[in-house]
Each structure stands twice: as structure tokens, then as C-alpha cells.
Enzyme design. Structure first.
Site, PDB file in Angstrom:
ATOM      1  N   CYS A 157      42.644  15.016  41.979  1.00 23.01           N
ATOM      2  CA  CYS A 157      43.085  14.837  43.358  1.00 23.01           C
ATOM      3  C   CYS A 157      43.865  13.528  43.490  1.00 23.01           C
ATOM      4  O   CYS A 157      43.422  12.476  43.012  1.00 23.01           O
ATOM      5  CB  CYS A 157      41.879  14.836  44.289  1.00 23.01           C
ATOM      6  SG  CYS A 157      42.267  14.491  46.021  1.00 23.01           S
ATOM      7  N   HIS A 193      39.337  35.413  51.670  1.00 16.63           N
ATOM      8  CA  HIS A 193      38.716  34.916  50.447  1.00 16.63           C
ATOM      9  C   HIS A 193      39.540  33.816  49.787  1.00 16.63           C
ATOM     10  O   HIS A 193      39.369  33.542  48.594  1.00 16.63           O
ATOM     11  CB  HIS A 193      38.482  36.074  49.468  1.00 16.63           C
ATOM     12  CG  HIS A 193      37.437  37.032  49.935  1.00 16.63           C
ATOM     13  ND1 HIS A 193      37.317  38.322  49.448  1.00 16.63           N
ATOM     14  CD2 HIS A 193      36.448  36.900  50.873  1.00 16.63           C
ATOM     15  CE1 HIS A 193      36.304  38.930  50.060  1.00 16.63           C
ATOM     16  NE2 HIS A 193      35.765  38.086  50.918  1.00 16.63           N
ATOM     17  N   SER A 235      36.505  48.540  49.238  1.00 18.58           N
ATOM     18  CA  SER A 235      35.316  49.345  48.937  1.00 18.58           C
ATOM     19  C   SER A 235      34.332  49.391  50.095  1.00 18.58           C
ATOM     20  O   SER A 235      33.466  50.262  50.152  1.00 18.58           O
ATOM     21  CB  SER A 235      34.609  48.784  47.706  1.00 18.58           C
ATOM     22  OG  SER A 235      34.099  47.483  47.981  1.00 18.58           O
TER      23      SER A 235
END
Length: 257
Positions: A155, A121, A197
């Protein structure tokens, strides 16, 4: 201690030659890192965490979302790896032919000694440009005021806003990380799933992939989860207590041999 570690779990880990360890939010929660299921506190409590963690939210109010993620990063910076993180690193050291795959976006595994976790993630410590995806430096350590909007940096290559390097709701998992996780999982002989989970897909498929390819599955979780049916052994309890006990039962401790 002995009651926490059934003989079957000791035998499975002791005989394993290729181990994949799959960790979720419950492991970091034991170090004080809030999960997405926890209600936000203080000045952030008027917001919904899941509503902030979207590309649309960043487009609508980049300073709000960036400020919230900087606040989350400050929480992680104050957190410390718990004994479960140290036990994971100890397993990796003793069974080096394997992988650590995590759903967590913090750096607690790295600080505990795990050399190369696969972050499914993303990471709070890997910001990138929202337009060209060029990596950006992690901002200097500060103490973001809770609930404060913080304009994101620009950036250095294209001047577009820099975004947090995490996977937001509705986004695909990083292709390279997912491929590495599936490759390791499909060839392991034991998968340890810890503090997850089993509800967040596609990451929740990882233990099921291991089982389909013939690996044994040990689950460490204080509560029942949908992965109970997949696991060969379910170890009920927090990772910070169960994992050190498992390592102790197999090898006599978490210190390197």
C-alpha cells in the site's frame, strides 16, 4: 428463436418501467471464465478454490493467494463479453430506470457497455490495502505463470500488503453495494435473474426480495434452480442464446434504437 421466448416473458419485459438484472457465474462461464464449482486445472489443480478465497489463506500465504487471483485476472482479460452481456446492456439502454446487480467479479458487463454494474462480490479490478482499505492501482498487465506465487504489492499509504478487491468466504458483502441492490430491487417491477444458482447467500435473496415487493421475476438458466419457485417465467437455456432472443422479440434487436 420464438420457442425460446414465451409471450408472457415478452409482455413482462416490454411493459416494464423499472428493470433489475441480476447476474451470476453462469453468465461469465459462457465467456470462458471458470466458476468456483469448476475444478482447478493445470498447476492450480492441487489447490481448492474455496480454500484459497479466504482471509486466512491470504494471511498464511499472501503470495500464493495473490498469484492465484492475478492468474484469474489474466483469464478474465483474455475473455470477451458474450451475446448475453450485450443483450443486458441493450436492456439497460432501453429501460434506463433500473439497475444491473452482479455476483461476478470480472469486468465483462462494463466491456459490453453496461455503465455502472453493482458488484455484490467485489471486483478483480479493485485491489485495496488489507490494513487501511485504501484503493490500490491494478497491476500492469502481465502473464502470471500458472501456479506461481506472486508477492502482493504494498500500500502506498501504510505499506501493508494489497489484497484482491473481492469478497472472500466468511466476509460480509460491501455495505454500499448491498444497499444499492436492495433499494433497486425493492422498487422494480421486473427482475431478470440470469445464470445464478440461487444457492449463494445473501445474494440469492435478491430475486426473493423482488418477488416479495410485487415484482415479476424472469429466470434465465439452463438448469433448474431453487429460484424456479420464485420465478413467474423460467427460460431454459444459456444467457448468450436466450437473452438476445428475448431482446429481439421485444425490440427487434440489440443495437441501440
Amino acid at each position: 428463436m420464438g420457442q425460446l421466448v414465451p409471450r408472457e416473458a415478452v409482455a413482462l419485459l416490454g411493459q416494464a418501467r423499472r428493470v433489475v438484472i441480476f447476474t451470476g457465474a453462469g453468465m461469465s462461464a459462457e465467456s470462458g471464465v471458470p466458476t468456483f464449482r469448476d475444478a482447478l486445472t493445470g498447476l492450480w489443480q492441487r489447490f481448492d478454490a474455496q480454500a484459497l478465497a479466504t482471509s486466512q489463506a491470504f494471511r498464511d500465504d499472501p503470495a500464493l493467494v495473490w498469484g492465484w487471483y492475478e492468474w484469474r485476472r489474466s483469464i478474465v482479460g483474455r475473455a470477451r463479453p458474450n451475446p448475453g452481456h450485450l443483450a443486458v446492456a441493450a436492456i439497460e439502454a432501453r429501460v434506463p430506470d433500473g439497475a444491473l446487480v452482479t455476483q461476478n467479479v470480472d469486468d465483462l458487463h462494463e466491456r459490453a457497455g453496461s455503465p455502472a454494474p453493482v458488484h455484490l462480490h467485489g471486483s478483480l479490478f479493485a485491489p485495496r490495502c488489507v490494513a487501511c482499505a485504501h484503493p490500490a492501482p491494478v497491476p500492469a498487465e502481465e502473464e502470471p505463470a500458472e501456479g506461481r506465487r506472486v508477492p502482493p504489492p504494498r500500500c502506498a499509504h501504510c505499506s501493508a500488503p494489497v489484497r484482491p478487491g473481492v469478497v472472500w468466504f466468511g466476509e460480509a458483502l460491501p455495505q454500499e453495494a448491498l444497499a444499492a441492490a436492495v433499494e433497486a430491487t425493492s422498487s422494480c417491477d421486473l427482475l431478470l435473474t440470469v445464470g445464478t444458482s440461487g444457492l449463494v447467500y445473501p445474494a440469492a435473496e435478491i430475486p426473493q426480495v423482488a418477488a416479495r415487493f410485487g415484482a415479476a421475476v424472469i429466470q434465465v438458466n439452463p438448469e433448474e434452480t431453487p429460484l424456479d419457485a420464485v420465478a413467474d417465467v423460467n427460460l431454459r437455456g444459456p444467457a448468450a442464446r436466450v437473452l438476445p432472443a428475448l431482446v429481439e422479440a421485444v425490440w427487434g434487436g440489440t443495437d441501440p434504437a
